[in-house]
Design an enzyme around this catalytic site. Structure first.
Site, PDB file in Angstrom:
ATOM      1  N   GLY B  73       0.831  -1.198   0.000  1.00  0.00           N
ATOM      2  CA  GLY B  73       0.000   0.000   0.000  1.00  0.00           C
ATOM      3  C   GLY B  73       0.868   1.252   0.000  1.00  0.00           C
ATOM      4  O   GLY B  73       0.545   2.245  -0.657  1.00  0.00           O
ATOM      5  N   SER B  74       1.969   1.192   0.735  1.00  0.00           N
ATOM      6  CA  SER B  74       2.876   2.346   0.783  1.00  0.00           C
ATOM      7  C   SER B  74       3.434   2.640  -0.601  1.00  0.00           C
ATOM      8  O   SER B  74       3.556   3.802  -0.992  1.00  0.00           O
ATOM      9  CB  SER B  74       4.032   2.084   1.753  1.00  0.00           C
ATOM     10  OG  SER B  74       3.558   2.073   3.077  1.00  0.00           O
ATOM     11  N   ASN B 149      -6.256   5.235   9.483  1.00  0.00           N
ATOM     12  CA  ASN B 149      -5.715   3.964   9.967  1.00  0.00           C
ATOM     13  C   ASN B 149      -5.758   3.803  11.475  1.00  0.00           C
ATOM     14  O   ASN B 149      -5.739   2.689  11.978  1.00  0.00           O
ATOM     15  CB  ASN B 149      -4.278   3.785   9.460  1.00  0.00           C
ATOM     16  CG  ASN B 149      -3.410   4.973   9.766  1.00  0.00           C
ATOM     17  OD1 ASN B 149      -3.760   6.108   9.427  1.00  0.00           O
ATOM     18  ND2 ASN B 149      -2.299   4.757  10.413  1.00  0.00           N
ATOM     19  N   GLN B 177      -6.966   0.940   4.505  1.00  0.00           N
ATOM     20  CA  GLN B 177      -7.712   0.384   5.642  1.00  0.00           C
ATOM     21  C   GLN B 177      -9.152   0.045   5.282  1.00  0.00           C
ATOM     22  O   GLN B 177      -9.838  -0.636   6.043  1.00  0.00           O
ATOM     23  CB  GLN B 177      -7.707   1.369   6.822  1.00  0.00           C
ATOM     24  CG  GLN B 177      -6.342   1.566   7.456  1.00  0.00           C
ATOM     25  CD  GLN B 177      -5.827   0.336   8.188  1.00  0.00           C
ATOM     26  OE1 GLN B 177      -6.578  -0.589   8.513  1.00  0.00           O
ATOM     27  NE2 GLN B 177      -4.539   0.307   8.455  1.00  0.00           N
ATOM     28  N   GLY B 198      -3.266  -6.049   0.202  1.00  0.00           N
ATOM     29  CA  GLY B 198      -3.936  -7.318   0.478  1.00  0.00           C
ATOM     30  C   GLY B 198      -3.920  -7.774   1.920  1.00  0.00           C
ATOM     31  O   GLY B 198      -4.879  -8.384   2.402  1.00  0.00           O
ATOM     32  N   HIS B 199      -2.830  -7.452   2.636  1.00  0.00           N
ATOM     33  CA  HIS B 199      -2.703  -8.059   3.966  1.00  0.00           C
ATOM     34  C   HIS B 199      -3.636  -7.443   5.013  1.00  0.00           C
ATOM     35  O   HIS B 199      -3.677  -7.895   6.142  1.00  0.00           O
ATOM     36  CB  HIS B 199      -1.241  -8.028   4.437  1.00  0.00           C
ATOM     37  CG  HIS B 199      -0.748  -6.685   4.871  1.00  0.00           C
ATOM     38  ND1 HIS B 199      -0.506  -6.374   6.189  1.00  0.00           N
ATOM     39  CD2 HIS B 199      -0.466  -5.562   4.172  1.00  0.00           C
ATOM     40  CE1 HIS B 199      -0.077  -5.135   6.276  1.00  0.00           C
ATOM     41  NE2 HIS B 199      -0.043  -4.617   5.060  1.00  0.00           N
ATOM     42  N   THR B 237       9.221  -8.747 -12.298  1.00  0.00           N
ATOM     43  CA  THR B 237       8.417  -9.964 -12.418  1.00  0.00           C
ATOM     44  C   THR B 237       7.330  -9.971 -11.353  1.00  0.00           C
ATOM     45  O   THR B 237       7.592  -9.666 -10.184  1.00  0.00           O
ATOM     46  CB  THR B 237       9.323 -11.202 -12.280  1.00  0.00           C
ATOM     47  OG1 THR B 237      10.307 -11.141 -13.304  1.00  0.00           O
ATOM     48  CG2 THR B 237       8.529 -12.486 -12.413  1.00  0.00           C
ATOM     49  N   CYS B 324       6.109   5.619  22.077  1.00  0.00           N
ATOM     50  CA  CYS B 324       7.020   4.573  22.535  1.00  0.00           C
ATOM     51  C   CYS B 324       6.970   3.336  21.657  1.00  0.00           C
ATOM     52  O   CYS B 324       7.916   2.569  21.620  1.00  0.00           O
ATOM     53  CB  CYS B 324       6.707   4.198  23.973  1.00  0.00           C
ATOM     54  SG  CYS B 324       7.216   5.477  25.105  1.00  0.00           S
TER      55      CYS B 324
END
Lengths: 148, 385
Positions: B73-74, B149, B177, B198-199, B237, B324
């Site tokens: 996505g990035s 997100n 998202q 996809g993830h 590829t 953090c």
């Protein structure tokens, strides 16, 4: 980022948590903007830290360094407590991630701030004994460079 | 999830669905051909990629030749922004203050950027947007995320898209998202480009896509130069197995959406009802127009990382806008953009569910969360309980 088992042990079961009703010294360092505040309560008698408690707002490392630092100064003289360095705290915890080193600096400073408060209450200029190494208020302090 | 383990970080990533894995397996084993090859082993891979492209296109209501596969996505966000700005280096960009870093860190290299403010409900305002457009008549690109997100609030994309289309301004939306979680129709939304990955909906990590409307494709330069893959715009590829999995995952997500979201809303309401009993807890962002799998709370007096570590010790995976956890100085730029003070933003907790989230996982969360919040507050100098 992974913490050592020793950090997690202190985080899971921090020692000396809470306040002391009969504290005769209190030190507070850090700020909420950076996400870390440490407050240490001491009961000092005959130059010896008879009892100590802490309250900390902060990450896992902040809580663990507070816990281990209070353990290390309990029963010690004020001079011994002032000699506590952040490096000793880090060693005792088996290391800290670089971004979390500032938490150990904060623990050292919290101890110093509490001892300084004791001297002040006794009418003694704390500057004679305590070197606070004041950090820049505008930045989250510490050797780690950032607030983690 | 397995016993005594609860996963509430589906906005970070999701479990691969069994069907997705099964569909991918042949392309990780015997069907290893290169889609560019002429023999049958290769053409079989080519056919599989084409089929997946058609599935993605159907899911978001566009043509297959408007889908370009990427590695994430990035990457899709980077490409959308860099690719169309190459030829217009001086022109203005309009975005929002709470975009993902894969957008913010790309647009910030430009000279003329307008960041739309985000209000405490978690939305940008159309009035701010139209004013920004009027103030910047040379705007070349508008990029506003579909759903945020961290807080899941869904922006008025169709309205922004209509205005952009009228003015002939390119409009990109980061829907990473949203795709798979809510229905996405690129026609109805009037977007020119849309990023997805996809993830976030049970495909594997490392495969995403950029939708580029046919009419604006000539304005988008190629991102990786080399071979002729992805119509010559993104050489390399193809990740055949990943792309096949993405196709199956998006098809599954769309076909199952109503049933899944009805269940998610039920689980979400249970969590809301219980957290309402925790003093000084606040929901960040409005509950309306929000991804059904998202909740984001702040608990006064405690810090996010400590909360996450405690949850983890109880078998609960979640995330936080805490500095953090990210290694940066400031807490979540999203929560700061909403106007939250630093100390509240440091204490945030994001809970994101999926179709695999069970009642038992919610039970575990709701049993542990109030105890952990109370425990951390008891040791906090900022909490006057």
């Amino acid at each position: 980022m992974i913490y050592t088992d020793e950090v997690m042990k202190h985080f899971a079961e921090p020692q000396n948590v809470g306040e002391l009703d009969d504290a005769n010294a209190v030190g507070e360092v850090g700020n909420a903007k950076c996400g870390d505040i440490m407050k240490i309560f001491l009961r000092v008698e005959d130059n010896v830290i008879q009892d100590v408690r802490f309250k900390t707002f902060g990450c896992g490392a902040a809580i663990a360094t507070s816990s281990v630092a209070t353990q290390m100064i309990k029963g010690k003289t004020l001079e011994e407590a002032l000699a506590l360095s952040n490096k000793t705290v880090v060693q005792k915890l088996g290391g800290l991630p670089p971004a979390k080193l500032h938490c150990s600096v904060l623990a050292e400073q919290a101890v110093k701030a509490a001892v300084a408060d004791y001297y002040t209450r006794q009418g003694i200029d704390p500057a004679l004994f305590v070197n606070m190494n004041e950090c820049d208020e505008h930045h989250c302090c510490g050797e780690g460079g950032n607030c983690g | 999830m397995s016993n005594n383990m609860a996963y509430f970080d589906n906005a970070a990533t999701t479990k691969i669905s069994d069907n997705v894995l099964a569909a991918m397996m042949p392309y990780l084993t015997e069907n290893y051909g290169n889609p560019s090859s002429i023999y049958r082993l290769g053409t079989e891979s080519w056919r599989a990629v084409a089929e997946a492209r058609a599935k993605v296109a159907t899911a978001i209501n566009c043509q297959p030749n408007e889908i370009f596969f990427t590695g994430s996505g990035s990457e899709a966000n980077n490409w959308a922004i860099k690719g169309c700005m190459e030829n217009e280096p001086q022109s203005a960009v309009i975005t929002s203050a709470f975009e993902h870093h894969a957008v913010l860190h790309v647009v910030k290299k430009r000279d003329n950027i307008t960041y739309l403010p985000v209000y405490d409900d978690g939305f940008v305002r159309l009035a701010d947007f139209t004013r920004a457009l009027e103030n910047n008549p040379d705007t070349a690109l508008v990029t506003i995320m579909h759903a945020n997100n961290e807080i899941g609030t869904i922006q008025p994309i169709a309205e922004i898209g209509t205005i952009c289309r009228e003015r002939g301004v390119l409009f990109h939306t980061d829907a990473v998202q949203s795709v798979g979680n809510v229905h996405i129709d690129v026609q109805a939304m009037n977007v020119d480009m849309l990023s997805l990955t996809g993830h976030k909906f049970h495909a594997m990590k490392g495969v995403g896509a950029l939708y580029v409307r046919k009419a604006v494709q000539r304005r988008l330069g190629s991102f990786i130069r080399g071979g002729a893959q992805e119509s010559g715009k993104r050489a390399g590829t193809e990740n055949v197995a990943g792309i096949v999995g993405l196709g199956v995952a998006i098809e599954e997500a769309v076909s199952d959406m109503e049933r899944k979201n009805a269940k998610l809303l039920e689980l979400r309401q249970r969590i809301l009802n219980e957290v309402a009993h925790i003093p000084k807890a606040r929901l960040n962002g409005a509950i309306e127009s929000r991804l059904p799998n998202n909740l984001n709370f702040s608990f006064e007096g405690i810090e996010g990382e400590a909360l996450l570590l405690q949850l983890d010790m109880s078998g609960i995976c979640a995330s936080s806008g805490s500095a953090c956890t990210s290694g940066s100085l400031d807490p979540s730029h999203v929560l700061l953009a909403l106007g939250l003070p630093h100390e509240i933003a440091h204490g945030s907790l994001r809970l994101t569910m999926s179709k695999y989230t069970t009642d038992e996982e919610v039970d575990l969360l709701l049993t542990k969360l109030p105890i952990i919040v109370a425990k951390l507050r008891a040791m906090s100098p900022m909490w006057e309980g």
